[in-house]
Design a protein around this motif. Structure first.
Motif, PDB file in Angstrom:
ATOM      1  N   ARG A  34      -6.642  52.692 -14.082  1.00  0.00           N
ATOM      2  CA  ARG A  34      -6.373  52.864 -15.518  1.00  0.00           C
ATOM      3  C   ARG A  34      -7.028  54.131 -16.046  1.00  0.00           C
ATOM      4  N   ARG A  53      -7.723  56.893 -14.416  1.00  0.00           N
ATOM      5  CA  ARG A  53      -6.964  58.053 -13.918  1.00  0.00           C
ATOM      6  C   ARG A  53      -5.667  58.219 -14.705  1.00  0.00           C
ATOM      7  N   ALA A  54      -5.003  57.114 -14.983  1.00  0.00           N
ATOM      8  CA  ALA A  54      -3.743  57.180 -15.738  1.00  0.00           C
ATOM      9  C   ALA A  54      -3.997  57.717 -17.153  1.00  0.00           C
ATOM     10  N   ARG A  55      -5.100  57.307 -17.793  1.00  0.00           N
ATOM     11  CA  ARG A  55      -5.430  57.818 -19.127  1.00  0.00           C
ATOM     12  C   ARG A  55      -5.726  59.303 -19.083  1.00  0.00           C
ATOM     13  N   ARG A  56      -6.461  59.759 -18.042  1.00  0.00           N
ATOM     14  CA  ARG A  56      -6.763  61.185 -17.927  1.00  0.00           C
ATOM     15  C   ARG A  56      -5.499  62.010 -17.725  1.00  0.00           C
ATOM     16  N   ARG A  57      -4.583  61.495 -16.932  1.00  0.00           N
ATOM     17  CA  ARG A  57      -3.311  62.203 -16.721  1.00  0.00           C
ATOM     18  C   ARG A  57      -2.493  62.255 -18.001  1.00  0.00           C
ATOM     19  N   GLY A  58      -2.514  61.145 -18.750  1.00  0.00           N
ATOM     20  CA  GLY A  58      -1.742  61.084 -19.995  1.00  0.00           C
ATOM     21  C   GLY A  58      -2.335  61.971 -21.065  1.00  0.00           C
ATOM     22  N   ALA A  59      -3.660  62.121 -21.077  1.00  0.00           N
ATOM     23  CA  ALA A  59      -4.329  62.937 -22.094  1.00  0.00           C
ATOM     24  C   ALA A  59      -4.295  64.417 -21.713  1.00  0.00           C
TER      25      ALA A  59
END
Length: 156
Positions: free
Chosen positions: A147, A149-155
């Motif tokens: 989760r 990593r997914a937030r960092r990619r999305g941001a």
């Protein structure tokens, strides 16, 4: 051109790998000679019986249990391993220590070791619970990292 690449191309791995493999074969051969010096027929019969039991009975059961688990748990295949691994280790421990867990060999164990055979099934249950708890904790860590990593990619 790298030195030893001809060896790697012919053998498929490095010279230390071959040396380790040959040493393991030598150790296995030595153990086999020592083991078979007593009741060799009974030991060979036990090994053949174990192989037949595993291949004809246990392997199909593993497959059915795995298929049922994958159908029952609607999760990615990598998450199912968090049930497979502790279950496998727990069943393996049960098979190895079954005579003591079931209480059928307590007298023999106590006579040969001088130790009490009480509590084997309780310890096996605790180890099983610990294995599943550690696996669940590891799954939670994996999910949290995923989760994040997914937030960092999305941001980003």
């Amino acid at each position: 051109m790298k030195a030893g690449s001809g060896f790697r191309r012919r053998y498929g791995d490095s010279p230390p790998h071959l040396l380790l493999l040959l040493c393991s074969f030598a150790l296995t051969g030595y153990a086999g000679v020592r083991l078979l010096s007593g009741d060799w027929f009974g030991i060979v019969l036990w090994f053949v019986g174990a192989a037949v039991l595993h291949d004809l009975v246990l392997l199909p059961l593993y497959g059915l249990a795995d298929r049922a688990l994958r159908r029952a748990v609607p999760a990615p295949a990598s998450y199912v391993n968090h049930v497979r691994v502790p279950a496998f280790v727990s069943v393996l421990l049960l098979l190895v220590w079954f005579p003591l867990i079931a209480g059928t060999q307590w007298r023999r164990y106590e006579r040969y070791t001088g130790l009490s055979a009480d509590g084997f099934w309780q310890r096996w249950l605790l180890i099983t619970a610990g294995l599943f708890a550690a696996s669940a904790l590891w799954l939670c860590v994996r999910a949290a990292v995923s989760r994040a990593r997914a937030r960092r990619r999305g941001a980003g």
